[in-house]
Design an enzyme around this catalytic site. Structure first.
Site, PDB file in Angstrom:
ATOM      1  N   ASN A 224       4.439   2.001   2.606  1.00 17.94           N
ATOM      2  CA  ASN A 224       4.491   1.785   4.037  1.00 17.94           C
ATOM      3  C   ASN A 224       5.340   0.333   3.822  1.00 17.94           C
ATOM      4  OD1 ASN A 224       4.072   4.306   4.776  1.00 17.94           O
ATOM      5  ND2 ASN A 224       2.660   3.801   6.071  1.00 17.94           N
TER       6      ASN A 224
ATOM      7  N   SER B 110      -5.661   1.791   8.427  1.00 19.17           N
ATOM      8  CA  SER B 110      -4.910   1.077   8.084  1.00 19.17           C
ATOM      9  C   SER B 110      -4.797  -0.290   8.515  1.00 19.17           C
ATOM     10  CB  SER B 110      -3.438   1.996   7.875  1.00 19.17           C
ATOM     11  OG  SER B 110      -2.693   2.901   9.484  1.00 19.17           O
TER      12      SER B 110
ATOM     13  N   HIS C 169      -6.220   6.097   2.296  1.00 20.55           N
ATOM     14  CA  HIS C 169      -5.077   6.175   3.299  1.00 20.55           C
ATOM     15  C   HIS C 169      -4.406   7.914   1.648  1.00 20.55           C
ATOM     16  CE1 HIS C 169      -1.173   5.183   4.711  1.00 20.55           C
ATOM     17  NE2 HIS C 169      -1.537   5.796   5.687  1.00 20.55           N
TER      18      HIS C 169
ATOM     19  N   GLU D 122      -3.496   6.019  -1.489  1.00 18.92           N
ATOM     20  CA  GLU D 122      -3.784   4.710  -2.120  1.00 18.92           C
ATOM     21  C   GLU D 122      -5.323   4.374  -1.747  1.00 18.92           C
ATOM     22  OE1 GLU D 122       0.150   3.052  -0.617  1.00 18.92           O
ATOM     23  OE2 GLU D 122      -0.867   4.161   0.718  1.00 18.92           O
TER      24      GLU D 122
END
Ligand SMILES: NC(=O)c1ccc[n+]([C@@H]2O[C@H](COP(=O)([O-])OP(=O)(O)OC[C@H]3O[C@@H](n4cnc5c(N)ncnc54)[C@H](O)[C@@H]3O)[C@@H](O)[C@H]2O)c1
Ligand SMILES: *[C@@H]1O[C@H](CO)[C@@H](O)[C@H](O)[C@H]1NC(C)=O
Ligand SMILES: *[C@@H]1O[C@H](CO)[C@@H](O)[C@H](O)[C@H]1NC(C)=O
Ligand SMILES: *[C@@H]1O[C@H](CO)[C@@H](O)[C@H](O)[C@H]1NC(C)=O
Ligand SMILES: CC(=O)N[C@H]1CO[C@H](CO)[C@@H](O)[C@@H]1O
Length: 701
Positions: free
Chosen positions: A475, A404, A425, A437
């Site tokens: 996030n 990430s 993700h 994701e």
């Protein structure tokens, strides 16, 4: 209802009605194709919510129509009807089946009334007939949980009369109709059965127990209570009264915000796999059979498990035998616990685990279709791995990374394979959380995205395609969630009051409880990425680092913002005060009395409006192609309440203008953390909703 209906009458005089309406046979009988009926067409339901003008005649009164057509005509007809059920008989499908005088099903049939999941109640007699067939307590359970039962269980419950194999389904159903007519089998009208309903006093006690339980479990939702009221009406005043009340309640619920939000989430969830410029090119997903995973750590072994559970062959690569064994035992442990809980049969366990193979080199990578890299965050290590992959794998193999923080282009720098590099993700526990994701770069090919979407669906995640940005969609949108809460606390708000207000709003846990769960180490690591990338609008509190110094790091240390007992039960801690005072000292902020008296509404707005603002930035930057994708990302990745429709949908229900004004006001008083973005300012000035379908359409050109 759409679809095609065919009727054929056999030499024995039994008519077979078949309604063909693919893909789920929205309200249809389809013996030949092995599906009964997936329920009412949801597109039709959202049509009913819209302007009254569109709805005419009988369609505007489905309740009355159904009472006339189903109860008065079909159920009391002098010709018996039998439902032949294979596959799903869900919602409206089951309601029609219950009108029949008998139900014959296969063991793989699924029967359920999931309407409550959409904010409504069954509208064609389901609330009245199900209790008569399976008893009050079981009916309440099926309705309130929305969970379907399989053929065998339905048979035990009395919901179906016979279980037969798929081949003989139609013949047995036909025979049953003849048997009923000849009085060899009972002629039952579900609505007027009473043998399963307990004496009134006992029935009322069951209802009031269910009511209390629903109030506890879904305090923000009205419709479970309404459902219980409707059932009660039937129990006290008889099924005709119950049918009328059901019809009236259904009409009201259909127009409720809860129903609109839940329908939005339902459609948005189906639409995440529609990506303009990618999935509209006529590409078919290539078949992916064998997947390699590099790194059998926490991440790698979870992904491996999700894959083998869903039929993929997996090669797990590690650096040495010891780590490989550790990876295997992690997978083994979770699967074994499922066997113990009865969620997985021994047989399925053996089959599943046999799909997993461990290796220490790249020898078996030749025929791998997809590689997922899940090693530690180290650029040169990842670059080396990707260069090796190019050497050992076939030229069509997809290379996915679980990173990430490291640029995907940088990881692929030493390769010529940029078009088949993509990010995946997974959300924390890959075997539990349903969101994936999928991160594409400007060079990722549409075919690669299409393939990953397919894998995502097959391993039962909800895949959302995003472009790279710090934190990706979830996030990134939610970093202000914790930061805003910290800002409020430094100015005098109470930690536990904030968490309570946020959970009352419908989040599974408040920001402080969440930090404890994730662990302060991870929380700081994630938070600092945002502080680094968005210094102008991040709130940097020292509260967490100060607590860490004192060996408080969340649940794992049994101490964080809460204290934890051996069973991980959280309780507030008076000691927290001293850390807050220290943090205040460092930031030079003084307590303002009004923060001690914030209402729940103030707390919700101050915590979530910055989240809405960040979602607007993500949207305006084109990280997600649709606002609805962000709604799903928040619902699936963070547990944002689906009955509020997702973060953008909720923002619209509050109003862009109001949100903009509040944020502007706070930004003057408390700093840039609250400063609304340009996109939000534009939408507010236009008085327009946050999502702009027009812009979304343009982005497709
Ligand atoms: N699991 C989580 O909760 C979590 C949280 C945040 C970030 N991440 C990210 O996920 C990735 C992996 O994290 P993790 O927690 O699973 O780490 P981990 O340390 O548990 O696992 C990494 C594994 O990769 C193995 N490995 C290293 N080099 C390798 C190579 N060349 N070939 C094969 N195996 C190799 C290591 O032996 C180790 O077992 C990282 O990118 C990390 O930043 C994971
Ligand atoms: C496992 O089974 C239990 C009860 O049988 C159920 O409540 C639970 O949701 C199941 N869990 C999973 C992950 O399927
Ligand atoms: C990163 O990986 C490279 C290559 O494997 C290694 O030499 C280096 O020591 C690693 N760096 C860190 C910080 O672990
Ligand atoms: C995503 O973007 C950020 C910031 O622009 C960058 O630091 C990061 O390396 C990128 N990550 C990926 C996976 O490309
Ligand atoms: C860095 C990164 O993307 N890590 C993710 C990899 O997948 C696990 C789930 O298995 C996530 O917890 C990590 O955040």
């Amino acid at each position: 209802m759409g679809g095609r209906t065919t009727i054929s009458v056999g030499s024995d005089g039994v008519a077979i009605i078949t309604i063909i309406n693919p893909p789920v046979n929205s309200l249809s009988f389809d013996g030949a194709k092995g599906k009964f009926c997936g329920g009412f067409d949801l597109n039709a339901i959202s049509g009913l919510q819209e302007s009254k003008a569109k709805v005419t005649g009988l369609a505007s009164k489905p309740g009355y129509a159904s009472i006339r057509a189903l109860s008065d005509t079909m159920e009391t007809s002098r010709k018996p009807s039998v439902a032949a059920i294979d596959g799903p008989a869900i919602g409206g499908g089951l309601e029609v089946a219950m009108v029949c005088n008998a139900r014959i099903a296969t063991s793989s049939a699924q029967l359920g009334l999931p309407e409550l999941q959409l904010g409504i109640i069954p509208g064609v007699g389901g609330t009245q007939r199900l209790p008569q067939l399976v008893g009050l307590a079981k009916a309440l359970e099926m309705l309130l949980t929305s969970k379907p039962v399989h053929g065998e269980e339905a048979h035990k419950l009395g919901l179906v009369d016979d279980i037969v194999s798929g081949d003989e389904l139609l013949e047995k159903a036909r025979q049953r109709a003849l048997d009923i007519l000849a009085h060899r089998k009972p002629w039952v009208s579900s609505l007027y059965r009473t043998d399963k309903i307990k004496p009134l006093g006992e029935a009322l006690a069951i209802l009031s127990f269910a009511r209390a339980q629903a109030r506890r479990q879904t305090p923000n939702l009205q419709h479970p209570q309404v459902c219980i009221d409707v059932i009660e009406e039937g129990v006290i005043l008889g099924p005709r009264a119950g049918l009328l009340k059901e019809y009236e309640a259904f009409q009201v619920l259909l127009k409720s915000d809860t129903c609109k939000s839940l329908l939005h989430v339902y459609f948005a969830q189906c639409a995440t796999t529609k990506v303009p410029g990618v999935t509209d090119l006529g590409l078919k997903p290539r078949q992916i059979k064998k997947v390699a995973i590099i790194g059998g750590g926490l991440t790698g072994s979870r992904i491996a498990m999700a894959l083998i559970l869903n039929g993929y062959q997996v090669v797990l690569k590690e650096v040495n035998q010891k780590f490989l064994d550790a990876g295997f035992s992690r997978v083994n442990a979770i699967l074994t616990s499922r066997v113990k809980k009865g969620n997985l049969t021994r047989e399925k366990f053996e089959k599943t685990i046999s799909r997993l193979k461990g290796v220490l080199d790249y020898e078996s990578f030749k025929d791998v279709d997809l590689v997922i890299e899940a090693v530690i965050e180290n650029v040169s290590l990842k670059q080396q791995i990707f260069a090796d992959l190019e050497k050992y794998c076939s030229p069509n193999c997809i290379f996915a990374s679980n990173t990430s923080t490291i640029d995907l282009n940088l990881i692929g720098e030493k390769t010529k394979s940029h078009d088949r590099i993509i990010g995946t993700h997974f959300f924390s526990a890959a075997h539990v959380m349903p969101l994936l994701e999928i991160v594409r770069t400007s060079k990722t090919s549409p075919q690669t995205v299409v393939d990953l979407l397919d894998v995502g669906k097959k391993i039962r995640t909800i895949p959302v395609v995003v472009k790279n940005c710090t934190g990706f969609a979830v996030n990134r949108m939610f970093f202000p969630y914790t930061q805003s809460a910290l800002l409020l606390v430094e100015r005098g708000a109470n930690i536990y009051k904030i968490d309570r207000a946020i959970t009352k709003f419908g989040m599974p846990m408040g920001p402080f409880r969440l930090c404890d769960l994730v662990g302060f180490g991870v929380a700081v690591a994630i938070g600092s990425q945002f502080v680094l990338n968005f210094p102008e609008r991040t709130y940097k509190s020292m509260l967490i680092p100060i607590m860490q110094e004192d060996k408080r790091a969340g649940e794992t240390t049994q101490k964080g913002f809460y204290l934890y007992n051996d069973k991980c039960k959280a309780s507030p801690d008076r000691e927290i005060k001293k850390y807050i005072e220290k943090a205040r000292e460092i930031s030079g902020i003084s307590v303002e009395p009004k923060f001690g008296k914030l209402s729940d509404k103030d707390i919700i707005e101050m915590v979530f409006f910055p989240v809405v603002d960040e979602a607007c930035r993500v949207y305006a930057e084109g990280v997600a192609v649709k606002a609805a994708d962000l709604d799903i990302a928040g619902v699936m990745g963070m547990g944002f309440p689906p009955y509020r429709g997702g973060i953008m949908f909720w923002g619209d229900s509050v109003g862009s203008k109001y949100i903009y004004e509040r944020l502007s006001e706070w930004s003057k008083m408390y700093g840039k953390f609250f400063k609304p973005c340009d996109y939000l300012a534009q939408r507010a000035a236009l008085g327009a909703p946050l999502s702009s379908p027009l812009d979304e359409a343009k982005s497709r050109l």
